[in-house]
Design a protein around this motif. Sequence first.
Motif, PDB file in Angstrom:
ATOM      1  N   ARG A 181       0.836  -1.213   0.000  1.00 23.00           N
ATOM      2  CA  ARG A 181       0.000   0.000   0.000  1.00 23.00           C
ATOM      3  C   ARG A 181       0.867   1.257   0.000  1.00 23.00           C
ATOM      4  NH1 ARG A 181      -2.277   3.656   3.124  1.00 23.00           N
ATOM      5  NH2 ARG A 181      -1.190   3.047   5.016  1.00 23.00           N
ATOM      6  N   ARG A 182       1.993   1.180   0.686  1.00 24.00           N
ATOM      7  CA  ARG A 182       2.818   2.378   0.852  1.00 24.00           C
ATOM      8  C   ARG A 182       3.864   2.562  -0.252  1.00 24.00           C
ATOM      9  NH1 ARG A 182       4.156   2.860   7.233  1.00 24.00           N
ATOM     10  NH2 ARG A 182       2.029   2.765   7.932  1.00 24.00           N
ATOM     11  N   SER A 183       4.034   1.541  -1.068  1.00 24.62           N
ATOM     12  CA  SER A 183       5.171   1.580  -1.989  1.00 24.62           C
ATOM     13  C   SER A 183       4.836   2.211  -3.337  1.00 24.62           C
ATOM     14  CB  SER A 183       5.687   0.167  -2.237  1.00 24.62           C
ATOM     15  OG  SER A 183       6.096  -0.406  -1.039  1.00 24.62           O
ATOM     16  N   ARG A 184       5.845   2.833  -3.886  1.00 25.98           N
ATOM     17  CA  ARG A 184       5.724   3.360  -5.259  1.00 25.98           C
ATOM     18  C   ARG A 184       6.910   2.855  -6.067  1.00 25.98           C
ATOM     19  NH1 ARG A 184       3.835   9.355  -6.227  1.00 25.98           N
ATOM     20  NH2 ARG A 184       3.600   8.391  -8.280  1.00 25.98           N
ATOM     21  N   ILE A 185       6.580   2.341  -7.247  1.00 25.75           N
ATOM     22  CA  ILE A 185       7.613   1.733  -8.099  1.00 25.75           C
ATOM     23  C   ILE A 185       7.704   2.506  -9.410  1.00 25.75           C
ATOM     24  CG2 ILE A 185       8.221  -0.378  -9.385  1.00 25.75           C
ATOM     25  CD1 ILE A 185       6.724  -1.954  -7.219  1.00 25.75           C
ATOM     26  N   LEU A 186       8.913   2.690  -9.878  1.00 23.10           N
ATOM     27  CA  LEU A 186       9.109   3.315 -11.198  1.00 23.10           C
ATOM     28  C   LEU A 186       9.835   2.321 -12.094  1.00 23.10           C
ATOM     29  CD1 LEU A 186       9.056   5.862 -13.041  1.00 23.10           C
ATOM     30  CD2 LEU A 186      11.337   6.396 -12.152  1.00 23.10           C
ATOM     31  N   ILE A 187       9.300   2.125 -13.301  1.00 26.18           N
ATOM     32  CA  ILE A 187      10.002   1.287 -14.283  1.00 26.18           C
ATOM     33  C   ILE A 187      10.596   2.209 -15.342  1.00 26.18           C
ATOM     34  CG2 ILE A 187       9.778  -0.563 -15.991  1.00 26.18           C
ATOM     35  CD1 ILE A 187       7.385  -1.612 -14.418  1.00 26.18           C
ATOM     36  N   ILE A 188      11.914   2.105 -15.519  1.00 28.62           N
ATOM     37  CA  ILE A 188      12.577   2.890 -16.574  1.00 28.62           C
ATOM     38  C   ILE A 188      12.996   1.901 -17.651  1.00 28.62           C
ATOM     39  CG2 ILE A 188      14.428   4.506 -17.127  1.00 28.62           C
ATOM     40  CD1 ILE A 188      14.603   5.143 -14.091  1.00 28.62           C
ATOM     41  N   ASP A 189      12.263   1.903 -18.745  1.00 31.84           N
ATOM     42  CA  ASP A 189      12.474   0.909 -19.797  1.00 31.84           C
ATOM     43  C   ASP A 189      11.939   1.511 -21.092  1.00 31.84           C
ATOM     44  OD1 ASP A 189      12.473  -1.329 -21.477  1.00 31.84           O
ATOM     45  OD2 ASP A 189      11.912  -2.700 -19.869  1.00 31.84           O
ATOM     46  N   ASP A 190      12.683   1.343 -22.180  1.00 29.81           N
ATOM     47  CA  ASP A 190      12.221   1.952 -23.435  1.00 29.81           C
ATOM     48  C   ASP A 190      10.908   1.326 -23.934  1.00 29.81           C
ATOM     49  OD1 ASP A 190      13.785  -0.330 -23.859  1.00 29.81           O
ATOM     50  OD2 ASP A 190      14.163   0.210 -25.938  1.00 29.81           O
ATOM     51  N   GLU A 191      10.623   0.100 -23.477  1.00 24.67           N
ATOM     52  CA  GLU A 191       9.324  -0.500 -23.813  1.00 24.67           C
ATOM     53  C   GLU A 191       8.623  -0.833 -22.495  1.00 24.67           C
ATOM     54  OE1 GLU A 191       9.755  -4.030 -26.283  1.00 24.67           O
ATOM     55  OE2 GLU A 191      11.506  -3.122 -27.212  1.00 24.67           O
ATOM     56  N   GLU A 192       7.348  -0.498 -22.365  1.00 27.53           N
ATOM     57  CA  GLU A 192       6.667  -0.820 -21.106  1.00 27.53           C
ATOM     58  C   GLU A 192       6.504  -2.338 -21.010  1.00 27.53           C
ATOM     59  OE1 GLU A 192       3.152   1.324 -20.087  1.00 27.53           O
ATOM     60  OE2 GLU A 192       2.898   0.211 -18.215  1.00 27.53           O
ATOM     61  N   PRO A 193       7.068  -2.958 -19.977  1.00 33.81           N
ATOM     62  CA  PRO A 193       6.959  -4.421 -19.889  1.00 33.81           C
ATOM     63  C   PRO A 193       5.570  -4.847 -19.411  1.00 33.81           C
ATOM     64  CG  PRO A 193       8.189  -3.580 -18.029  1.00 33.81           C
ATOM     65  CD  PRO A 193       7.865  -2.393 -18.878  1.00 33.81           C
ATOM     66  N   ALA A 194       5.179  -6.057 -19.826  1.00 39.02           N
ATOM     67  CA  ALA A 194       3.877  -6.582 -19.398  1.00 39.02           C
ATOM     68  C   ALA A 194       3.831  -6.729 -17.882  1.00 39.02           C
ATOM     69  CB  ALA A 194       3.632  -7.926 -20.065  1.00 39.02           C
ATOM     70  N   LEU A 195       5.019  -6.856 -17.277  1.00 38.50           N
ATOM     71  CA  LEU A 195       5.095  -7.018 -15.825  1.00 38.50           C
ATOM     72  C   LEU A 195       4.447  -5.830 -15.092  1.00 38.50           C
ATOM     73  CD1 LEU A 195       6.310  -8.682 -13.417  1.00 38.50           C
ATOM     74  CD2 LEU A 195       8.327  -7.225 -13.606  1.00 38.50           C
ATOM     75  N   ALA A 196       4.479  -4.637 -15.717  1.00 37.97           N
ATOM     76  CA  ALA A 196       3.896  -3.452 -15.071  1.00 37.97           C
ATOM     77  C   ALA A 196       2.437  -3.724 -14.714  1.00 37.97           C
ATOM     78  CB  ALA A 196       4.030  -2.243 -15.992  1.00 37.97           C
ATOM     79  N   ALA A 197       1.705  -4.326 -15.670  1.00 34.15           N
ATOM     80  CA  ALA A 197       0.281  -4.610 -15.426  1.00 34.15           C
ATOM     81  C   ALA A 197       0.123  -5.657 -14.324  1.00 34.15           C
ATOM     82  CB  ALA A 197      -0.366  -5.103 -16.711  1.00 34.15           C
ATOM     83  N   ASP A 198       1.041  -6.644 -14.296  1.00 34.48           N
ATOM     84  CA  ASP A 198       0.964  -7.680 -13.249  1.00 34.48           C
ATOM     85  C   ASP A 198       1.194  -7.069 -11.866  1.00 34.48           C
ATOM     86  OD1 ASP A 198       0.617  -9.888 -15.067  1.00 34.48           O
ATOM     87  OD2 ASP A 198       2.729  -9.656 -15.598  1.00 34.48           O
ATOM     88  N   LEU A 199       2.122  -6.112 -11.797  1.00 35.68           N
ATOM     89  CA  LEU A 199       2.405  -5.468 -10.510  1.00 35.68           C
ATOM     90  C   LEU A 199       1.219  -4.621 -10.071  1.00 35.68           C
ATOM     91  CD1 LEU A 199       6.146  -4.385 -11.034  1.00 35.68           C
ATOM     92  CD2 LEU A 199       5.298  -6.345  -9.763  1.00 35.68           C
ATOM     93  N   ARG A 200       0.614  -3.928 -11.051  1.00 37.85           N
ATOM     94  CA  ARG A 200      -0.566  -3.111 -10.712  1.00 37.85           C
ATOM     95  C   ARG A 200      -1.697  -4.018 -10.225  1.00 37.85           C
ATOM     96  NH1 ARG A 200       0.720  -0.193 -15.912  1.00 37.85           N
ATOM     97  NH2 ARG A 200       2.112   1.476 -15.219  1.00 37.85           N
ATOM     98  N   ALA A 201      -1.830  -5.161 -10.888  1.00 38.65           N
ATOM     99  CA  ALA A 201      -2.887  -6.109 -10.488  1.00 38.65           C
ATOM    100  C   ALA A 201      -2.656  -6.621  -9.069  1.00 38.65           C
ATOM    101  CB  ALA A 201      -2.932  -7.277 -11.462  1.00 38.65           C
ATOM    102  N   ALA A 202      -1.393  -6.567  -8.633  1.00 39.34           N
ATOM    103  CA  ALA A 202      -1.068  -6.998  -7.265  1.00 39.34           C
ATOM    104  C   ALA A 202      -1.141  -5.821  -6.295  1.00 39.34           C
ATOM    105  CB  ALA A 202       0.317  -7.617  -7.238  1.00 39.34           C
ATOM    106  N   SER A 203      -1.889  -4.760  -6.677  1.00 34.87           N
ATOM    107  CA  SER A 203      -2.128  -3.574  -5.832  1.00 34.87           C
ATOM    108  C   SER A 203      -0.875  -2.743  -5.578  1.00 34.87           C
ATOM    109  CB  SER A 203      -2.722  -3.962  -4.470  1.00 34.87           C
ATOM    110  OG  SER A 203      -3.797  -4.803  -4.634  1.00 34.87           O
ATOM    111  N   LEU A 204       0.073  -2.814  -6.468  1.00 33.03           N
ATOM    112  CA  LEU A 204       1.253  -1.958  -6.322  1.00 33.03           C
ATOM    113  C   LEU A 204       1.085  -0.725  -7.201  1.00 33.03           C
ATOM    114  CD1 LEU A 204       3.912  -4.774  -6.327  1.00 33.03           C
ATOM    115  CD2 LEU A 204       3.801  -3.002  -4.591  1.00 33.03           C
ATOM    116  N   SER A 205       1.619   0.376  -6.720  1.00 35.17           N
ATOM    117  CA  SER A 205       1.539   1.611  -7.496  1.00 35.17           C
ATOM    118  C   SER A 205       2.769   1.677  -8.408  1.00 35.17           C
ATOM    119  CB  SER A 205       1.524   2.794  -6.525  1.00 35.17           C
ATOM    120  OG  SER A 205       1.762   3.969  -7.238  1.00 35.17           O
TER     121      SER A 205
END
Lengths: 360, 226
Positions: B26-50
């Motif tokens: 709930r408290r965490s914020r994650i930044l992905i720096i990648d020239d292509e948005e990885p599919a993992l971003a959606a998986d992390l969001r689905a796990a309630s991560l920001s």
Amino acid sequence: MSTNPLHQVSPLPIVDLDHITRPDNGVNISAPSMCQRHFERDNACQDHYERLRDNDNLHDKYIQCPHGLCSRYTTITNTNSVFTGFLLSGPWGGKRGNDLRKSHPSLVITDSEFSRYETAFKNWHSRILNFERNLADNYAFALHEIRKLNRTVKQTAERICLSKNGSAPDQADPDLVSIWKTSELMTSQFNVIELLANSELVQLEAVNKCEIYRLFDKCVKIYRSVNPDRRIQLHSDPNFYPIISACDKTISIIPTVLIENSLKYSLPGSTIDIYVRDTYPFCEINVSNLTKLNNSLDESIFKRGVRASPDGEGSGNGLFLAKQVVEQHNGSMRLVISEKNSQHMKCTITVRFQIRFYKD
Amino acid sequence: MIEWVFGKKKSFSDLDIPTSIQEVRRRSRILIIDDEEPALAADLRAASLSVDHVHDITKNNITIVEQEIYDLILLDYGNVGRSFGEDEGLSLLRHIKRVNPAVIIIAYTSKALKIKHSDFYRLTDGSLSKDAGIQESLEKIEGHLKKAHSIHDIWNDLLGRCNITPGSKEDLKLQDRVLRSYSKGTKKMKIIRELQEFSESEDGKKAIYALIAKSIQLITSSMGVN
């Protein structure tokens, strides 16, 4: 014969001083037959090459070998070698040199010819190395693209398995799980191939943490899933959850190679047993399987290109790479043969690592 | 509370920092720096991560990694960070670690890097292959997020930069001062300025600021003020 393939294109007879053997033939001058005779007869040649290797003061001089021929040290991309088995023209080598020049005129070259040969060989060498580097880069690029495709398959299959059975995705539709685990297996194999293409990976520092039981457990689950008819058992000392310092890029190569090899060489219907043992301050992993009797099996299977069985598949690189990765992690690896009878024997590969700390 | 009022020294062991994974998520914020948005971003969001994603960091958006916005950064190697040097992701990594050491950075690449770029693995707090499975990735990221919320790790890093021995009188006095002044702007700034004196370089001062700011952020959230 030297193990260095680039020595095949040396203009003069050459010896690899890091792995001393009798001289390889040169392209322009062949190694005289006396070199082979003398090398096999006594240690004088070996001592001569060792003296050249170990004594820096001799590195920029023509040195006469115990049998009157000429040797000169050279370095080719950081490896110690010596051109040998030739004769220098002019008043070099005393009376013995004169006699040999008369009896072996085809071995005679001038000082400037030697310099030309040496420069040409070094240029050749660096060109071949550049070519190999480019090839490896292209290979790595291609592998990277294949990995991307495999990643899509793997993550999609896992995602579907998770959506079908979130609490136990491994128990979802067996066909889907099989796709997922096969692509996991491909990832493991790509790691091995990648190390073959880029041996620098074993120079990376082991700075990450790895739970050794979980590493093997994950690998066992993959192999069980894609080989449902094979029995692979994983055991551990009670409440033993060691963590070691690891290099994330390479550590998974160890269980992949050991389990893959056990599957390849174990007797049909037999069990592959993996034990994770507490031998404080180390953890020891034993991978055992029953195999056909092979009296010649010894630790040479950890050398490059040596196969565990002459009629087996494989490149003979797996255990060599696994040992390199073990050494990268300051560990050790050995082979133990036991329970030998006229038909079969038990083959155990033991890997030992220093424990960093225990998981609570 | 009564002991605080009557002068018992406060220390971080008095804090109630949650360790449940739900609270960390709930408290965490994650930044992905990648020239292509990885599919993992959606998986992390689905796990309630920001999770936020940027294609690259340049001088124009550098502040998002210099400030204490994110707890964890997934950093790709290729095609990012070129405005910081020819070593792409490694050049960017060096910059972030210099000015914002409080943020956890994970090397996020499936490329086999050359040995000359091995600092990319050494300077990061961990690595995650893009090949890794979803559960494996999530587990690894959550493990690092727990560390990102450990005030002791961050505080020890700060002490190291200020030549203060952990557990020493100086350390305990500083903990007490920070805990008494975390919500008082003027006193807080006084402490920050004092500690920044330990570094001569601008980047070092920025790093000290980032570590205190992160500590105060954790203190504030443990007090339920956020």
